[in-house]
Design an enzyme around this catalytic site. Structure first.
Site, PDB file in Angstrom:
ATOM      1  N   GLY A  65     -20.756  23.625 -20.041  1.00  0.00           N
ATOM      2  CA  GLY A  65     -20.378  22.225 -20.034  1.00  0.00           C
ATOM      3  C   GLY A  65     -20.738  21.496 -21.310  1.00  0.00           C
TER       4      GLY A  65
ATOM      5  N   ASP B 161     -21.702  29.318  -8.506  1.00  0.00           N
ATOM      6  CA  ASP B 161     -21.946  28.016  -7.886  1.00  0.00           C
ATOM      7  C   ASP B 161     -23.424  27.933  -7.517  1.00  0.00           C
ATOM      8  OD1 ASP B 161     -22.105  25.794  -6.112  1.00  0.00           O
ATOM      9  OD2 ASP B 161     -19.999  26.045  -5.560  1.00  0.00           O
TER      10      ASP B 161
ATOM     11  N   TYR C 114     -24.585   8.366  -7.648  1.00  0.00           N
ATOM     12  CA  TYR C 114     -25.019   9.332  -8.660  1.00  0.00           C
ATOM     13  C   TYR C 114     -26.489   9.165  -8.984  1.00  0.00           C
ATOM     14  CZ  TYR C 114     -25.644  11.291 -13.330  1.00  0.00           C
ATOM     15  OH  TYR C 114     -26.121  11.980 -14.423  1.00  0.00           O
TER      16      TYR C 114
END
Length: 337
Positions: free
Chosen positions: A10, A39, A163
């Protein structure tokens, strides 16, 4: 040191991988972008990934404000369940060193001082005030203007959106893991990270990504509120360096240590938009007066603990970083972490 980097393909994670290699470590990328089976919520897959690992740098997360509470379950699943699974498998594997991608959002609003009442903590801003263009929080005791300052790691947590709540929960889980295992846990509370490989055109990215994506389309960056919100914009390479130093140094066993990770140079959102637009060649930003419920007004870091404790210092200045970011490539919208 062999380091498992979750989210290692990422925006931030890939930069951490680069710096680890540069410093002679062996990063192991664990990321669904490269392997759909990677995952962090899959106990068996995580257990396999931890074989032979000395430390974990946990960057995998669903980030940004997203869609209010509509995607709350997805945030909790990816960020909190994923972290819980990872920590449980680390305990089983005997891996005792963790660096967590934390966030300044755990603080809510930043530090404010009132001339009459000293340091105060304003509550969430009222919708009526925001609708009327009154964006600055006022003293909760006397209603007078406040002066924003730098927030330190010992400030009480006050997450203002889904978040932020999941990022605070990640820290609590990591602290519990450290106490139970005697492990070393560090949370780097990132401020507004920007730079090459940032994702584009997604509600899960940061404000720098929104502005850069607009410029790439030939559109003016749209600045919310009045553009005077203070933030600390820190370059992704400096954040990657902080992760590597934290992995190498570790922390006191049996506890979690939090470090603000910011540039130490507060700038307004409007300043950032203007600098980015100028470096890109326009068009100039537009201040809209619009707002997002859940945003805070001012949040800037006191990162002296990280500087003093680990010898870290940011190397990329604001103007230099914005000039580079204006020309840098960006990732597709599917890449959230």
């Amino acid at each position: 040191m062999r380091v498992l980097v979750t989210g290692g393909a990422g925006f931030i994670g890939s930069q951490v991988v680069d710096v680890l290699r540069e410093r002679g470590h062996e990063p192991v990328v664990y990321d669904v972008r490269e392997d759909p089976g990677a995952d962090v919520r899959d106990p068996a897959a995580v257990a396999r990934a931890l074989v032979g690992v000395d430390a974990v740098c946990h960057q995998a997360a669903m980030v940004g404000l997203g869609d209010g509470v509509a995607d709350a379950a997805e945030y909790v699943s990816r960020n909190d369940l994923g972290t819980a699974v990872l920590l449980a498998r680390m305990a089983e594997a005997g891996v005792r060193r963790l660096v967590l991608a934390g966030s300044m959002v755990v603080y809510g609003e930043g530090r404010y001082a009132c001339a009459r009442h000293g340091v105060v903590r304003p509550g969430p801003r009222a919708v009526g005030d925001l609708d009327s263009g009154r964006f600055e929080p006022l003293c909760p005791a006397c209603g007078e203007d406040l002066v924003p300052g730098l927030v330190g790691e010992d400030a009480p947590a006050d997450p203002r959106n889904v978040y932020a709540t999941t990022k605070l929960t990640q820290e609590h889980l990591a602290a519990a893991w450290a106490r139970c295992t005697g492990g070393s846990a560090v949370s780097l509370r990132y401020h507004n990270v920007y730079g090459p490989r940032m994702p584009r055109d997604t509600p899960y990215a940061g404000v720098a990504s929104f502005f850069r994506s607009a410029l790439a389309r030939g559109e003016a960056p749209r600045v919310y509120e009045d553009g005077r919100q203070l933030r600390d914009f820190v370059h992704v390479r400096d954040v990657a360096s902080a992760n590597t130093l934290a992995l190498e140094a570790g922390s006191a066993p049996g506890a979690l240590t939090a470090y603000n990770t910011g540039s130490g140079e507060p700038h307004t959102v409007g300043e950032m938009a203007r600098a980015l637009a100028a470096a890109h060649g326009g068009p100039a930003p537009v201040v809209t007066g619009e707002y997002r419920l859940g945003d805070v007004r001012h949040i800037t870091a006191d990162s002296s603990r990280l500087r003093d404790g680990l010898g870290w210092k940011p190397e990329v200045g604001f103007e230099e970083g914005m000039a580079e970011f204006a020309r840098a490539g960006m990732r597709g919208a599917r890449d959230r972490g």
